[in-house]
Scaffold this active site. Structure first.
Site, short mmCIF file in Angstrom:
data_model
loop_
_atom_site.label_atom_id
_atom_site.label_comp_id
_atom_site.label_asym_id
_atom_site.label_seq_id
_atom_site.Cartn_x
_atom_site.Cartn_y
_atom_site.Cartn_z
N CYS A 21 -4.65 2.54 -3.72
CA CYS A 21 -3.37 2.99 -3.13
C CYS A 21 -2.27 1.98 -3.34
O CYS A 21 -1.40 1.78 -2.48
CB CYS A 21 -3.52 3.30 -1.64
N GLN A 33 -4.47 -5.12 6.80
CA GLN A 33 -5.47 -6.00 6.17
C GLN A 33 -5.44 -7.42 6.74
O GLN A 33 -6.24 -8.25 6.32
CB GLN A 33 -5.23 -6.07 4.65
N ASP A 68 3.01 -4.69 8.15
CA ASP A 68 1.82 -3.87 7.99
C ASP A 68 0.62 -4.81 8.11
O ASP A 68 0.32 -5.59 7.19
CB ASP A 68 1.86 -3.18 6.62
N HIS A 70 0.87 -1.18 0.00
CA HIS A 70 0.00 0.00 0.00
C HIS A 70 0.91 1.24 0.00
O HIS A 70 2.01 1.19 0.55
CB HIS A 70 -0.84 -0.05 1.28
N LYS A 126 -10.65 -0.67 10.29
CA LYS A 126 -10.83 -1.84 9.41
C LYS A 126 -11.19 -3.07 10.23
O LYS A 126 -11.36 -4.16 9.71
CB LYS A 126 -9.54 -2.09 8.62
#
Ligand SMILES: Cc1ncc(COP(=O)(O)O)c(C=O)c1O
Length: 411
Positions: free
Chosen positions: A369, A208, A205, A128, A231
């Site tokens: 993104c 997600q 990261d 991202h 999220k």
């Protein structure tokens, strides 16, 4: 359709999300944009509202009842997040404004005295922008270099290609756990073994992955882990930065102010130890309380159940999409988390998304993104559907039926 496990009563889950009752363009809302942000259960909305209605006050240093109550709730939230990610020292959980903010804090901190001119950082090709730009800014300003782990033909991350990228200048491996565009899951065990072998810090990261699967930071042992509450059924504007014990002591601070200190004089400041050192100013108190409630919701459902349910949705949706000859699927895999990207041959994703909206179906279109990934795929964008625990097989079938109509309309 028979399912391989006992679905928790889906109606019971859906009833907890007020927004799922609303109509969009006269149709029941089908919300397939969870990768961008998930919807919020009533208990999260109420926890935030309770704070503002009953004990709104600033935290830390207050002696009055409201301030003590707010401080307790804020620190209890830190503890609950630590426990959710299996972190024994809650000081390792720093509240930030979200994933982007957390990565910027690490990048700016490391740039102060851990990264030198000529140093290199290894990233994945499907990052991202939030896990590219902070490093690119450092590289441009201070003469660093970014190296990119390529993808295989099936768009899986080519972890075998990592070691050849490593040199004695490599100072960080920063990878996304789950691609927000493809839903593919990075092989963290392999990546971790390379980071350990070459003594290179690892940033994960988790924006997600944290919404879709159980994450055990004690087992994974990264140096840095980041994610966003919004999220994960929680509010916007709050997320976290997990620091390993080493970096909790040694990561230079990149922003400072009230709340981070032990003592201040005009000559010298002595900073607090632990999480507070990284949390200047009044934090997002309501956000932390909402975040904690959101992970309680996830924990009570059971992360394994949630993962299993979403996996069922992904497999069903991929199968139905594969049946349509006009559809090009990206990152088609049996092993993925909650996200699917596709295009309709010769059609712009924007048109597909706009027409689906007429049926109350919310999907995301564009580059998500991840422009470097779009360049690799050779497309300007994709249509992305992304799931949460409240989505159903029936919604997928409805979406496929309407997608067929959209394809007809566009051709
Ligand atoms: C993989 C990934 N990283 C980082 C981000 C940025 O998250 P936020 O906007 O919450 O800071 C996102 C958001 O979509 C993401 O999917």
């Amino acid at each position: 359709m028979s399912t391989p496990y006992n679905l928790i009563d889906q109606n019971h889950i859906r009833q907890q999300f007020p927004i799922l009752q609303r109509k969009v363009n006269g149709q029941n809302l089908v919300y397939f944009d969870n990768g961008a942000t998930s919807q919020k259960p009533l208990r999260v909305i109420e926890a935030i509202s309770r704070y503002y209605s009953n004990y709104n006050s600033n935290i830390h240093r207050g002696v009055h009842t409201l301030s003590r109550e707010a401080t307790e709730a804020f620190e209890a939230a830190r503890k609950s997040l630590a426990s959710f990610f299996n972190v024994s020292n809650q000081q390792q959980i720093i509240f930030t404004a979200g994933t982007t903010d957390s990565i910027n804090m690490v990048a700016q901190g490391l740039a102060k005295n851990h990264l030198q001119r000529g140093d290199e950082i290894v990233l994945a090709a499907y990052e991202h922008h939030s896990n590219i730009l902070p490093w690119q800014l450092w590289a441009e300003e201070q003469g660093g270099k970014l190296k990119v782990i390529p993808l295989k033909e099936n768009q899986q991350l080519d972890v075998e290609a990592i070691e050849p990228l490593i040199s004695d200048k490599t100072k960080l491996i920063a990878v996304t756990h789950v691609s927000n565009t493809l839903g593919l899951i990075s092989n963290l065990e392999h990546i971790k073994s390379i980071s350990v072998k070459h003594h290179i810090p690892l940033l994960i990261d988790g924006a997600q992955s944290a919404p879709h699967m159980a994450i055990d930071l004690k087992a994974l042992e990264p140096d840095f882990f980041v994610c966003s509450a919004h999220k994960m059924y929680g509010p916007t504007g709050i997320g976290l930065l997990y620091l390993s014990e080493k970096w909790l002591k040694h990561l230079p601070i990149s922003k400072t102010g009230g709340g981070t200190i032990k003592t201040v004089s005009f000559e010298k400041t002595e900073y607090a130890e632990g999480a507070l050192r990284f949390e200047p100013g009044t934090p997002h108190i309501a956000g932390a309380i909402g975040f904690s409630e959101a992970v309680s919701f996830m924990r009570e459902l059971g992360m394994d159940h949630l993962h299993q349910h979403e996996n069922l949705l992904v497999q069903h949706a991929q199968k139905r999409l594969r049946e349509l000859p006009e559809v090009i699927l990206y990152g088609d895999s049996a092993h993925k988390a909650g996200v699917i990207s596709f295009n309709i041959k010769n059609q712009h994703p924007f048109d597909v998304g706009t027409l689906l909206d007429q049926y109350g179906i919310a999907v995301r279109t564009g580059h998500h993104c991840t422009q470097p990934l779009m360049n690799l795929l050779g497309v300007p964008g994709t249509v992305r559907i992304s799931f949460a625990v409240y989505n159903t097989l029936e919604e997928i079938d409805f979406f496929i039926e309407k997608l067929k109509r959209v394809i007809k309309m566009l051709n």
